[in-house]
Write a protein that holds these residues in place. Structure first.
Motif, mmCIF file in Angstrom:
data_model
loop_
_atom_site.group_PDB
_atom_site.id
_atom_site.type_symbol
_atom_site.label_atom_id
_atom_site.label_comp_id
_atom_site.label_asym_id
_atom_site.label_seq_id
_atom_site.Cartn_x
_atom_site.Cartn_y
_atom_site.Cartn_z
ATOM 1 N N GLU A 1 56.422 41.125 47.024
ATOM 2 C CA GLU A 1 57.040 40.041 46.254
ATOM 3 C C GLU A 1 55.986 39.031 45.813
ATOM 4 O O GLU A 1 54.944 38.883 46.455
ATOM 5 N N SER A 2 56.304 38.329 44.745
ATOM 6 C CA SER A 2 55.444 37.248 44.271
ATOM 7 C C SER A 2 56.298 36.255 43.494
ATOM 8 O O SER A 2 57.433 36.552 43.125
ATOM 9 N N GLY A 3 55.727 35.075 43.258
ATOM 10 C CA GLY A 3 56.397 34.100 42.416
ATOM 11 C C GLY A 3 57.043 32.940 43.141
ATOM 12 O O GLY A 3 57.569 32.027 42.505
ATOM 13 N N THR B 1 61.122 32.349 38.701
ATOM 14 C CA THR B 1 61.303 33.791 38.615
ATOM 15 C C THR B 1 60.453 34.472 39.677
ATOM 16 O O THR B 1 59.241 34.254 39.742
ATOM 17 N N LEU B 2 61.098 35.262 40.494
ATOM 18 C CA LEU B 2 60.422 36.050 41.521
ATOM 19 C C LEU B 2 60.255 37.482 41.029
ATOM 20 O O LEU B 2 61.112 37.999 40.312
ATOM 21 N N ALA B 3 59.150 38.083 41.413
ATOM 22 C CA ALA B 3 58.876 39.464 41.036
ATOM 23 C C ALA B 3 58.673 40.310 42.280
ATOM 24 O O ALA B 3 58.254 39.808 43.326
ATOM 25 N N CYS B 4 58.991 41.583 42.153
ATOM 26 C CA CYS B 4 58.783 42.532 43.237
ATOM 27 C C CYS B 4 58.229 43.820 42.648
ATOM 28 O O CYS B 4 58.859 44.422 41.772
ATOM 29 N N ALA B 5 57.060 44.216 43.116
ATOM 30 C CA ALA B 5 56.428 45.444 42.651
ATOM 31 C C ALA B 5 56.602 46.529 43.703
ATOM 32 O O ALA B 5 56.301 46.307 44.885
ATOM 33 N N VAL C 1 71.782 33.076 38.567
ATOM 34 C CA VAL C 1 70.760 34.064 38.899
ATOM 35 C C VAL C 1 70.898 35.270 37.976
ATOM 36 O O VAL C 1 72.010 35.717 37.696
ATOM 37 N N THR C 2 69.773 35.770 37.520
ATOM 38 C CA THR C 2 69.757 36.986 36.713
ATOM 39 C C THR C 2 68.708 37.928 37.270
ATOM 40 O O THR C 2 67.542 37.544 37.443
ATOM 41 N N MET C 3 69.135 39.156 37.564
ATOM 42 C CA MET C 3 68.191 40.156 38.047
ATOM 43 C C MET C 3 67.923 41.167 36.947
ATOM 44 O O MET C 3 68.835 41.555 36.212
ATOM 45 N N SER C 4 66.677 41.593 36.831
ATOM 46 C CA SER C 4 66.295 42.564 35.815
ATOM 47 C C SER C 4 65.265 43.517 36.388
ATOM 48 O O SER C 4 64.765 43.311 37.499
ATOM 49 N N LYS C 5 64.950 44.562 35.630
ATOM 50 C CA LYS C 5 63.990 45.547 36.103
ATOM 51 C C LYS C 5 63.105 46.014 34.971
ATOM 52 O O LYS C 5 63.445 45.889 33.796
ATOM 53 N N ASP C 6 61.967 46.541 35.343
ATOM 54 C CA ASP C 6 61.053 47.183 34.404
ATOM 55 C C ASP C 6 60.641 48.495 35.058
ATOM 56 O O ASP C 6 59.768 48.516 35.927
ATOM 57 N N LYS C 7 61.289 49.576 34.656
ATOM 58 C CA LYS C 7 61.046 50.857 35.303
ATOM 59 C C LYS C 7 59.632 51.354 35.057
ATOM 60 O O LYS C 7 59.071 52.068 35.894
ATOM 61 N N VAL D 1 61.021 44.744 39.754
ATOM 62 C CA VAL D 1 62.265 44.015 39.528
ATOM 63 C C VAL D 1 61.964 42.518 39.576
ATOM 64 O O VAL D 1 60.969 42.096 40.168
ATOM 65 N N TYR D 2 62.854 41.782 38.961
ATOM 66 C CA TYR D 2 62.675 40.338 38.876
ATOM 67 C C TYR D 2 64.015 39.653 39.159
ATOM 68 O O TYR D 2 65.072 40.215 38.884
#
Length: 127
Positions: free
Chosen positions: A6-8, A19-23, A68-74, A79-80
């Motif tokens: 996680e980051s952000g 906005t938090l990110a997870c790789a 809250v809004t969750m999104s992804k970048d496959k 995910v964010y």
């Protein structure tokens, strides 16, 4: 195995957005959903949001719905979660999690449905 980072996180003021990110890395082909949970000091870990990896289905906790809004970048295996209008009660460690349970076998709202967890990122909201 799936590794999550996680980051952000950070310190913000009430009313701000973050906005938090997870790789994700490793055996990401085994993932069916990813989620965000949070844990405040002295409290149990609570569900925040989740998203299915192969569809646009998302789930949100009632306590954060609308903020809250969750999104992804496959392509990035990431995910964010965008946290808006932050409140003091949003202060917590936020954890990213990945589920290997296929759709139909999980709600993607309970922490035992997620097999892999990140180390967490701290969010502190002040007035």
């Amino acid at each position: 195995q799936v590794q999550l980072v996680e980051s952000g996180g950070g310190s913000v003021q009430a009313g701000d957005s973050l906005t938090l990110a997870c790789a994700a890395s490793g055996r990401t082909d085994n993932m069916y959903a990813m989620g965000w949970f949070r844990q405040a000091p002295g409290k149990k870990r609570d569900f925040v949001a989740s998203i299915r990896w192969n569809s646009s289905n998302t789930e949100y906790a009632d306590s954060v719905k609308g903020r809250v809004t969750m999104s992804k970048d496959k392509f990035k295996n990431a995910v964010y979660v965008q946290l808006n209008t932050l409140e003091l009660e949003d202060s917590a460690i936020y954890y990213c999690a990945a589920s290997t349970r296929p759709p139909g076998s999980a709600w993607y709202r309970l922490d035992h449905e997620f097999a892999y967890w990140g180390q967490g990122t701290q969010v502190t909201v002040s007035s």
